[in-house]
Design an enzyme around this catalytic site. Structure first.
Site, mmCIF file in Angstrom:
data_model
loop_
_atom_site.group_PDB
_atom_site.id
_atom_site.type_symbol
_atom_site.label_atom_id
_atom_site.label_comp_id
_atom_site.label_asym_id
_atom_site.label_seq_id
_atom_site.Cartn_x
_atom_site.Cartn_y
_atom_site.Cartn_z
ATOM 1 N N LYS A 56 19.966 14.816 23.623
ATOM 2 C CA LYS A 56 18.307 15.248 24.126
ATOM 3 C C LYS A 56 18.263 16.499 23.313
ATOM 4 O O LYS A 56 19.109 17.389 23.421
ATOM 5 C CB LYS A 56 18.353 15.490 25.635
ATOM 6 C CG LYS A 56 17.381 16.215 26.372
ATOM 7 C CD LYS A 56 16.228 15.450 26.622
ATOM 8 C CE LYS A 56 14.909 16.264 27.040
ATOM 9 N NZ LYS A 56 15.251 16.370 28.640
ATOM 10 N N THR A 114 10.943 23.053 21.157
ATOM 11 C CA THR A 114 9.382 22.740 21.437
ATOM 12 C C THR A 114 8.721 23.985 22.098
ATOM 13 O O THR A 114 7.548 24.277 21.713
ATOM 14 C CB THR A 114 9.152 21.587 21.889
ATOM 15 O OG1 THR A 114 9.971 20.613 21.719
ATOM 16 C CG2 THR A 114 7.781 21.237 21.834
ATOM 17 N N ALA A 115 9.372 24.588 22.937
ATOM 18 C CA ALA A 115 8.557 25.921 23.571
ATOM 19 C C ALA A 115 8.300 26.880 22.689
ATOM 20 O O ALA A 115 7.304 27.433 22.726
ATOM 21 C CB ALA A 115 9.637 26.403 24.672
ATOM 22 N N HIS A 158 11.245 24.480 32.179
ATOM 23 C CA HIS A 158 11.860 23.716 33.190
ATOM 24 C C HIS A 158 11.394 24.479 34.672
ATOM 25 O O HIS A 158 10.224 24.622 34.991
ATOM 26 C CB HIS A 158 13.504 23.751 33.067
ATOM 27 C CG HIS A 158 14.013 23.314 31.904
ATOM 28 N ND1 HIS A 158 13.775 22.078 31.490
ATOM 29 C CD2 HIS A 158 15.133 23.672 31.185
ATOM 30 C CE1 HIS A 158 14.411 21.740 30.442
ATOM 31 N NE2 HIS A 158 15.195 22.765 30.051
#
Length: 286
Positions: A56, A114-115, A158
């Site tokens: 991941k 990606t953040a 998250h």
């Protein structure tokens, strides 16, 4: 009998929920996995070094790893209303224009996340003076660092969407909201990748295994409950449920045309800004 596949994913509820059935041998005919839990910054590095079979990773890391790994069309995190947040202390957000991040120190979970990529695209317009130092911290350390004044702002992911008020923090901006308003597309966050050397047939079977694991999780959410909570870092069970509800959705079962379109749009825009290498034709194909 095939060798076990080495896989790394985070201990976050969405990942443990998605992979519970596969990790526990509950998907008939599936290759057995050897699971490693790791923060996204670690898994991005593992992928760049080619160290495991299945990982991941951040969608933002794909341009550096797609020669060796293929993007699987399922198992990841992509959706709406689930983007990273930029948080500050209330005193920094005071004033008619809100917080000015010009020259400020910002904590991020990974410079290949990606953040962070969404933050860079947002900041190019919202912080024309340029932010200051970037500090990489594990995501669970970011809110305490902002609260305690060790950094000026933090980029969080998250379950922080649900818990930042408990730290007395102010939401300055929502990166996903900015992305959706500008593009109309869902937000690509975390991808599942697998070694291309496994071969097309095994990659297709692996995608089927992950889809089956997702469907089993949806069919009987209670089956994965103990596994999810055991790895959720003392997270409140209600927050874990919110987390799963937000990040495990139809795109987790299949990216589909819209999901792939969102990934291409993100990486194309980022390449145009010089933030990532451009994708080669067919790079996202399985």
């Amino acid at each position: 009998m095939a060798e076990p596949l080495s896989i790394a994913y985070s201990p976050c509820p969405n990942d443990t929920f998605v992979f519970h059935a596969w990790a526990h041998g509950l998907v008939p005919g599936a290759d057995a996995p050897e699971v490693t839990f790791a923060d996204i910054d670690v898994t991005n590095g593992l992928a760049e070094r080619g160290e495991l079979d299945v990982l991941k990773v951040s969608y933002a890391a794909l341009p550096w790893v797609l020669d060796e790994y293929a993007l699987l069309p399922c198992g990841g995190a992509l959706g709406r209303g689930c983007g990273p947040l930029v948080l500050t202390r209330p005193e920094l957000a005071a004033g008619p224009g809100g917080a000015d991040l010009t020259g400020r120190t910002v904590a991020v979970p990974s410079e290949r996340s990606t953040a962070y990529l969404l933050f860079r695209l947002w900041a190019a317009k919202a912080v024309p003076g340029g932010f200051g130092e970037i500090v990489v911290l594990p995501f669970h350390e970011i809110m305490p660092a902002v609260r305690d004044g060790r950094v000026d702002a933090g980029l969080v992911i998250h379950e922080a969407r649900f818990t930042y008020r408990q730290y007395g923090l102010h939401r300055l901006a929502d990166m996903g909201e900015a992305w959706e308003q500008e593009t109309g597309l869902p937000i690509p966050l975390g991808a599942i990748i697998a070694r291309r050397s496994l071969g097309a047939e095994r990659l297709q079977a692996l995608a089927g295994t992950i889809r089956d694991s997702v469907r089993q999780a949806w069919a009987d959410p209670s089956a994965s409950r103990a596994y999810v909570l055991a790895h959720a870092q003392e997270m409140d069970p209600a927050v874990a449920d919110q987390h799963i509800g937000l990040y495990v959705n139809e795109f987790t079962a299949d990216l589909g045309e819209e999901g792939y379109g969102a990934v291409r749009a993100l990486l194309t825009r980022a390449a145009e800004e010089g933030l990532v290498p451009p994708l080669a034709p067919g790079a996202l194909d399985l």
